[in-house]
Design a protein around this motif. Structure first.
Motif, PDB file in Angstrom:
ATOM      1  N   GLN A 108       9.210  -1.227   3.101  1.00  0.00           N
ATOM      2  CA  GLN A 108       8.490  -0.658   1.984  1.00  0.00           C
ATOM      3  C   GLN A 108       7.055  -1.157   1.879  1.00  0.00           C
ATOM      4  O   GLN A 108       6.155  -0.385   1.576  1.00  0.00           O
ATOM      5  N   LYS A 109       6.826  -2.440   2.131  1.00  0.00           N
ATOM      6  CA  LYS A 109       5.458  -2.945   2.052  1.00  0.00           C
ATOM      7  C   LYS A 109       4.580  -2.296   3.102  1.00  0.00           C
ATOM      8  O   LYS A 109       3.415  -1.970   2.842  1.00  0.00           O
ATOM      9  N   VAL A 110       5.123  -2.064   4.274  1.00  0.00           N
ATOM     10  CA  VAL A 110       4.356  -1.423   5.341  1.00  0.00           C
ATOM     11  C   VAL A 110       4.021   0.012   4.959  1.00  0.00           C
ATOM     12  O   VAL A 110       2.875   0.460   5.133  1.00  0.00           O
ATOM     13  N   VAL A 111       4.982   0.724   4.407  1.00  0.00           N
ATOM     14  CA  VAL A 111       4.752   2.118   4.020  1.00  0.00           C
ATOM     15  C   VAL A 111       3.671   2.196   2.952  1.00  0.00           C
ATOM     16  O   VAL A 111       2.741   3.004   3.049  1.00  0.00           O
ATOM     17  N   VAL A 112       3.768   1.346   1.931  1.00  0.00           N
ATOM     18  CA  VAL A 112       2.776   1.358   0.861  1.00  0.00           C
ATOM     19  C   VAL A 112       1.398   1.001   1.404  1.00  0.00           C
ATOM     20  O   VAL A 112       0.402   1.653   1.068  1.00  0.00           O
ATOM     21  N   ASP A 113       1.325  -0.007   2.248  1.00  0.00           N
ATOM     22  CA  ASP A 113       0.027  -0.397   2.824  1.00  0.00           C
ATOM     23  C   ASP A 113      -0.569   0.715   3.676  1.00  0.00           C
ATOM     24  O   ASP A 113      -1.778   0.990   3.608  1.00  0.00           O
ATOM     25  N   GLU A 114       0.252   1.349   4.484  1.00  0.00           N
ATOM     26  CA  GLU A 114      -0.245   2.424   5.344  1.00  0.00           C
ATOM     27  C   GLU A 114      -0.752   3.601   4.512  1.00  0.00           C
ATOM     28  O   GLU A 114      -1.808   4.164   4.795  1.00  0.00           O
ATOM     29  N   LEU A 115       0.007   3.988   3.494  1.00  0.00           N
ATOM     30  CA  LEU A 115      -0.416   5.106   2.656  1.00  0.00           C
ATOM     31  C   LEU A 115      -1.670   4.762   1.860  1.00  0.00           C
ATOM     32  O   LEU A 115      -2.520   5.623   1.623  1.00  0.00           O
TER      33      LEU A 115
END
Length: 82
Positions: free
Chosen positions: A30-37
């Motif tokens: 989830q942290k990766v997804v939020v950071d990427e978006l």
């Protein structure tokens, strides 16, 4: 009698294993997804995969970011409640 002890050990390890799995999911996914978006340019296109399918649909980046942040917050809250 030893089987009763094993059953107790299994039930004790269950919540710990669930907590570890949730913690891993929060950190890695989830942290990766939020950071990427968050780091995408505003004009970039975002697609989300339909569940149990190979179809992708174009979605609004802002709405997707908001829902991912909400899901991340819910996971963190669940993790703290454990």
């Amino acid at each position: 009698m030893s089987s009763k002890l094993r059953d107790n050990e299994d039930s004790f390890e269950g919540p710990c294993a669930l907590k570890e799995e949730l913690n891993k999911k929060v950190k890695s996914e989830q942290k990766v997804v939020v950071d990427e978006l968050s780091n995408l340019k505003k004009n970039r296109k975002v697609f989300i995969q339909q569940r149990n399918s190979n179809l992708f649909f174009r979605v609004d980046r802002g709405l997707t970011l908001g829902s991912c942040k909400k899901e991340l917050d819910n996971m963190k809250k669940d993790l703290q409640d454990m």
